[in-house]
Design a protein around this motif. Structure first.
Motif, PDB file in Angstrom:
ATOM      1  N   GLY A  56      13.837   2.797  27.924  1.00 41.51           N
ATOM      2  CA  GLY A  56      13.871   1.733  26.924  1.00 41.51           C
ATOM      3  C   GLY A  56      15.256   1.152  26.713  1.00 41.51           C
ATOM      4  N   PHE A  57      16.217   1.527  27.564  1.00 37.27           N
ATOM      5  CA  PHE A  57      17.590   1.014  27.495  1.00 37.27           C
ATOM      6  C   PHE A  57      18.283   1.359  26.176  1.00 37.27           C
ATOM      7  CE2 PHE A  57      14.979  -1.943  30.021  1.00 37.27           C
ATOM      8  CZ  PHE A  57      15.520  -1.681  31.277  1.00 37.27           C
ATOM      9  N   GLN A  58      17.890   2.457  25.551  1.00 36.87           N
ATOM     10  CA  GLN A  58      18.497   2.921  24.301  1.00 36.87           C
ATOM     11  C   GLN A  58      19.412   4.108  24.639  1.00 36.87           C
ATOM     12  OE1 GLN A  58      15.703   3.251  20.986  1.00 36.87           O
ATOM     13  NE2 GLN A  58      14.224   2.070  22.200  1.00 36.87           N
ATOM     14  N   TYR A  59      20.550   3.765  25.220  1.00 35.44           N
ATOM     15  CA  TYR A  59      21.410   4.777  25.832  1.00 35.44           C
ATOM     16  C   TYR A  59      22.036   5.742  24.835  1.00 35.44           C
ATOM     17  CZ  TYR A  59      20.663   1.593  29.670  1.00 35.44           C
ATOM     18  OH  TYR A  59      20.069   0.799  30.608  1.00 35.44           O
ATOM     19  N   GLU A  60      22.421   5.254  23.677  1.00 37.88           N
ATOM     20  CA  GLU A  60      23.034   6.142  22.667  1.00 37.88           C
ATOM     21  C   GLU A  60      22.051   7.232  22.241  1.00 37.88           C
ATOM     22  OE1 GLU A  60      26.240   7.554  20.871  1.00 37.88           O
ATOM     23  OE2 GLU A  60      26.319   5.643  21.917  1.00 37.88           O
ATOM     24  N   LEU A  61      20.803   6.847  22.018  1.00 39.69           N
ATOM     25  CA  LEU A  61      19.783   7.827  21.642  1.00 39.69           C
ATOM     26  C   LEU A  61      19.468   8.773  22.800  1.00 39.69           C
ATOM     27  CD1 LEU A  61      17.449   5.464  19.597  1.00 39.69           C
ATOM     28  CD2 LEU A  61      18.883   7.302  18.693  1.00 39.69           C
ATOM     29  N   ALA A  62      19.501   8.251  24.010  1.00 40.66           N
ATOM     30  CA  ALA A  62      19.286   9.099  25.186  1.00 40.66           C
ATOM     31  C   ALA A  62      20.382  10.155  25.278  1.00 40.66           C
ATOM     32  CB  ALA A  62      19.253   8.249  26.451  1.00 40.66           C
ATOM     33  N   ILE A  63      21.618   9.741  25.112  1.00 47.15           N
ATOM     34  CA  ILE A  63      22.757  10.670  25.184  1.00 47.15           C
ATOM     35  C   ILE A  63      22.623  11.748  24.117  1.00 47.15           C
ATOM     36  CG2 ILE A  63      25.262  10.859  24.840  1.00 47.15           C
ATOM     37  CD1 ILE A  63      25.380   7.944  26.088  1.00 47.15           C
ATOM     38  N   ASP A  64      22.248  11.361  22.915  1.00 49.26           N
ATOM     39  CA  ASP A  64      22.078  12.309  21.822  1.00 49.26           C
ATOM     40  C   ASP A  64      21.032  13.376  22.171  1.00 49.26           C
ATOM     41  OD1 ASP A  64      22.463  13.260  19.077  1.00 49.26           O
ATOM     42  OD2 ASP A  64      20.482  12.409  18.697  1.00 49.26           O
ATOM     43  N   ASN A  65      19.903  12.945  22.713  1.00 50.59           N
ATOM     44  CA  ASN A  65      18.836  13.900  23.048  1.00 50.59           C
ATOM     45  C   ASN A  65      19.183  14.747  24.260  1.00 50.59           C
ATOM     46  OD1 ASN A  65      16.278  13.603  21.267  1.00 50.59           O
ATOM     47  ND2 ASN A  65      17.129  11.559  21.473  1.00 50.59           N
ATOM     48  N   PHE A  66      19.820  14.168  25.266  1.00 54.03           N
ATOM     49  CA  PHE A  66      20.251  14.957  26.421  1.00 54.03           C
ATOM     50  C   PHE A  66      21.263  16.022  25.995  1.00 54.03           C
ATOM     51  CE2 PHE A  66      19.450  11.043  29.268  1.00 54.03           C
ATOM     52  CZ  PHE A  66      18.169  11.466  29.572  1.00 54.03           C
ATOM     53  N   THR A  67      22.136  15.663  25.064  1.00 54.72           N
ATOM     54  CA  THR A  67      23.149  16.612  24.580  1.00 54.72           C
ATOM     55  C   THR A  67      22.500  17.767  23.820  1.00 54.72           C
ATOM     56  OG1 THR A  67      24.792  14.846  24.481  1.00 54.72           O
ATOM     57  CG2 THR A  67      25.249  16.834  23.191  1.00 54.72           C
ATOM     58  N   LYS A  68      21.494  17.468  23.009  1.00 49.75           N
ATOM     59  CA  LYS A  68      20.780  18.534  22.299  1.00 49.75           C
ATOM     60  C   LYS A  68      20.096  19.478  23.286  1.00 49.75           C
ATOM     61  CE  LYS A  68      20.051  15.917  18.071  1.00 49.75           C
ATOM     62  NZ  LYS A  68      19.102  15.192  17.229  1.00 49.75           N
ATOM     63  N   ALA A  69      19.481  18.913  24.316  1.00 44.87           N
ATOM     64  CA  ALA A  69      18.842  19.744  25.341  1.00 44.87           C
ATOM     65  C   ALA A  69      19.885  20.600  26.054  1.00 44.87           C
ATOM     66  CB  ALA A  69      18.104  18.864  26.344  1.00 44.87           C
ATOM     67  N   GLN A  70      20.983  19.986  26.413  1.00 42.40           N
ATOM     68  CA  GLN A  70      22.041  20.709  27.119  1.00 42.40           C
ATOM     69  C   GLN A  70      22.591  21.866  26.285  1.00 42.40           C
ATOM     70  OE1 GLN A  70      25.924  18.807  27.696  1.00 42.40           O
ATOM     71  NE2 GLN A  70      25.764  19.394  29.864  1.00 42.40           N
ATOM     72  N   ASN A  71      22.844  21.618  25.017  1.00 43.67           N
ATOM     73  CA  ASN A  71      23.367  22.672  24.145  1.00 43.67           C
ATOM     74  C   ASN A  71      22.402  23.851  24.055  1.00 43.67           C
ATOM     75  OD1 ASN A  71      25.688  21.199  23.653  1.00 43.67           O
ATOM     76  ND2 ASN A  71      24.928  20.340  21.737  1.00 43.67           N
ATOM     77  N   SER A  72      21.132  23.563  23.941  1.00 46.83           N
ATOM     78  CA  SER A  72      20.130  24.627  23.856  1.00 46.83           C
ATOM     79  C   SER A  72      20.040  25.402  25.167  1.00 46.83           C
ATOM     80  CB  SER A  72      18.769  24.032  23.491  1.00 46.83           C
ATOM     81  OG  SER A  72      17.829  25.061  23.341  1.00 46.83           O
ATOM     82  N   TRP A  73      19.983  24.691  26.284  1.00 45.79           N
ATOM     83  CA  TRP A  73      19.913  25.364  27.581  1.00 45.79           C
ATOM     84  C   TRP A  73      21.158  26.198  27.846  1.00 45.79           C
ATOM     85  CZ3 TRP A  73      17.906  20.260  29.965  1.00 45.79           C
ATOM     86  CH2 TRP A  73      16.507  20.242  29.931  1.00 45.79           C
ATOM     87  N   GLN A  74      22.313  25.646  27.484  1.00 49.14           N
ATOM     88  CA  GLN A  74      23.557  26.388  27.714  1.00 49.14           C
ATOM     89  C   GLN A  74      23.597  27.657  26.867  1.00 49.14           C
ATOM     90  OE1 GLN A  74      26.983  23.926  27.865  1.00 49.14           O
ATOM     91  NE2 GLN A  74      28.405  25.632  28.031  1.00 49.14           N
ATOM     92  N   LYS A  75      23.105  27.566  25.640  1.00 50.45           N
ATOM     93  CA  LYS A  75      23.059  28.739  24.768  1.00 50.45           C
ATOM     94  C   LYS A  75      22.123  29.807  25.337  1.00 50.45           C
ATOM     95  CE  LYS A  75      22.087  30.078  20.005  1.00 50.45           C
ATOM     96  NZ  LYS A  75      21.614  29.623  18.689  1.00 50.45           N
ATOM     97  N   GLN A  76      20.996  29.392  25.916  1.00 43.51           N
ATOM     98  CA  GLN A  76      20.011  30.345  26.426  1.00 43.51           C
ATOM     99  C   GLN A  76      20.354  30.878  27.811  1.00 43.51           C
ATOM    100  OE1 GLN A  76      17.675  31.383  24.309  1.00 43.51           O
ATOM    101  NE2 GLN A  76      18.517  29.924  22.859  1.00 43.51           N
ATOM    102  N   TYR A  77      20.852  29.991  28.682  1.00 43.22           N
ATOM    103  CA  TYR A  77      21.039  30.346  30.088  1.00 43.22           C
ATOM    104  C   TYR A  77      22.486  30.561  30.507  1.00 43.22           C
ATOM    105  CZ  TYR A  77      16.237  28.694  31.073  1.00 43.22           C
ATOM    106  OH  TYR A  77      14.889  28.508  31.124  1.00 43.22           O
ATOM    107  N   GLY A  78      23.429  29.999  29.767  1.00 41.11           N
ATOM    108  CA  GLY A  78      24.818  29.999  30.206  1.00 41.11           C
ATOM    109  C   GLY A  78      25.153  28.670  30.872  1.00 41.11           C
ATOM    110  N   PRO A  79      26.434  28.450  31.158  1.00 38.75           N
ATOM    111  CA  PRO A  79      26.879  27.133  31.629  1.00 38.75           C
ATOM    112  C   PRO A  79      26.521  26.799  33.077  1.00 38.75           C
ATOM    113  CG  PRO A  79      28.712  28.647  31.582  1.00 38.75           C
ATOM    114  CD  PRO A  79      27.543  29.370  30.957  1.00 38.75           C
ATOM    115  N   ASN A  80      26.119  27.785  33.859  1.00 38.66           N
ATOM    116  CA  ASN A  80      25.909  27.543  35.286  1.00 38.66           C
ATOM    117  C   ASN A  80      24.453  27.371  35.685  1.00 38.66           C
ATOM    118  OD1 ASN A  80      28.695  27.756  35.770  1.00 38.66           O
ATOM    119  ND2 ASN A  80      28.539  29.972  35.796  1.00 38.66           N
ATOM    120  N   HIS A  81      23.572  27.229  34.733  1.00 37.83           N
ATOM    121  CA  HIS A  81      22.155  27.089  35.042  1.00 37.83           C
ATOM    122  C   HIS A  81      21.834  25.655  35.464  1.00 37.83           C
ATOM    123  CE1 HIS A  81      17.773  27.051  34.369  1.00 37.83           C
ATOM    124  NE2 HIS A  81      17.857  28.342  34.653  1.00 37.83           N
ATOM    125  N   VAL A  82      20.839  25.507  36.327  1.00 46.01           N
ATOM    126  CA  VAL A  82      20.457  24.190  36.835  1.00 46.01           C
ATOM    127  C   VAL A  82      20.034  23.232  35.713  1.00 46.01           C
ATOM    128  CG1 VAL A  82      18.047  24.806  37.319  1.00 46.01           C
ATOM    129  CG2 VAL A  82      19.166  23.001  38.645  1.00 46.01           C
TER     130      VAL A  82
END
Length: 113
Positions: A56-82
């Motif tokens: 939908g070309f709403q890049y700021e909101l996309a970045i916000d949601n990708f960052t939330k996903a990344q933070n959760s995955w990094q907390k669960q898996y560590g920084p080197n997970h796919v």
């Protein structure tokens, strides 16, 4: 599509992430073999919502949601997970598209002056 993923995420958050419909499960983990199943599934929802915002070309909101996903995955898996890498790639692409969009908008404004 944005509305669908937002509803899934709202439902997950409302019911303490205990249950929600998730049609695209990859099967790489399940609630019986991973103690943080709900956090990981919620990260998947954030990522999918980010993808919908990209469409939908709403890049700021996309970045916000990708960052939330990344933070959760990094907390669960560590920084080197796919999954962490996948989210970094998505954030980078969203930033690039956002910059291209702003550049195009500025060029259009300069040409119309």
């Amino acid at each position: 599509e944005i509305q669908y993923w937002q509803q899934q995420l709202d439902h997950a958050n409302k019911y303490n992430k205990n249950y929600y419909h998730y049609p695209y499960s990859s099967g790489h983990y399940n609630k019986n073999n991973h103690k943080n199943y709900n956090a990981l599934k919620t990260a998947d929802l954030y990522f999918n919502l980010g993808q919908a915002y990209m469409k939908g070309f709403q890049y700021e909101l996309a970045i916000d949601n990708f960052t939330k996903a990344q933070n959760s995955w990094q907390k669960q898996y560590g920084p080197n997970h796919v999954s962490v890498g996948r989210s970094s790639d998505a954030i980078g692409l969203a930033l690039l598209r956002q910059a291209q969009s702003l550049t195009k908008k500025n060029n259009n404004n300069n040409n119309s002056s």
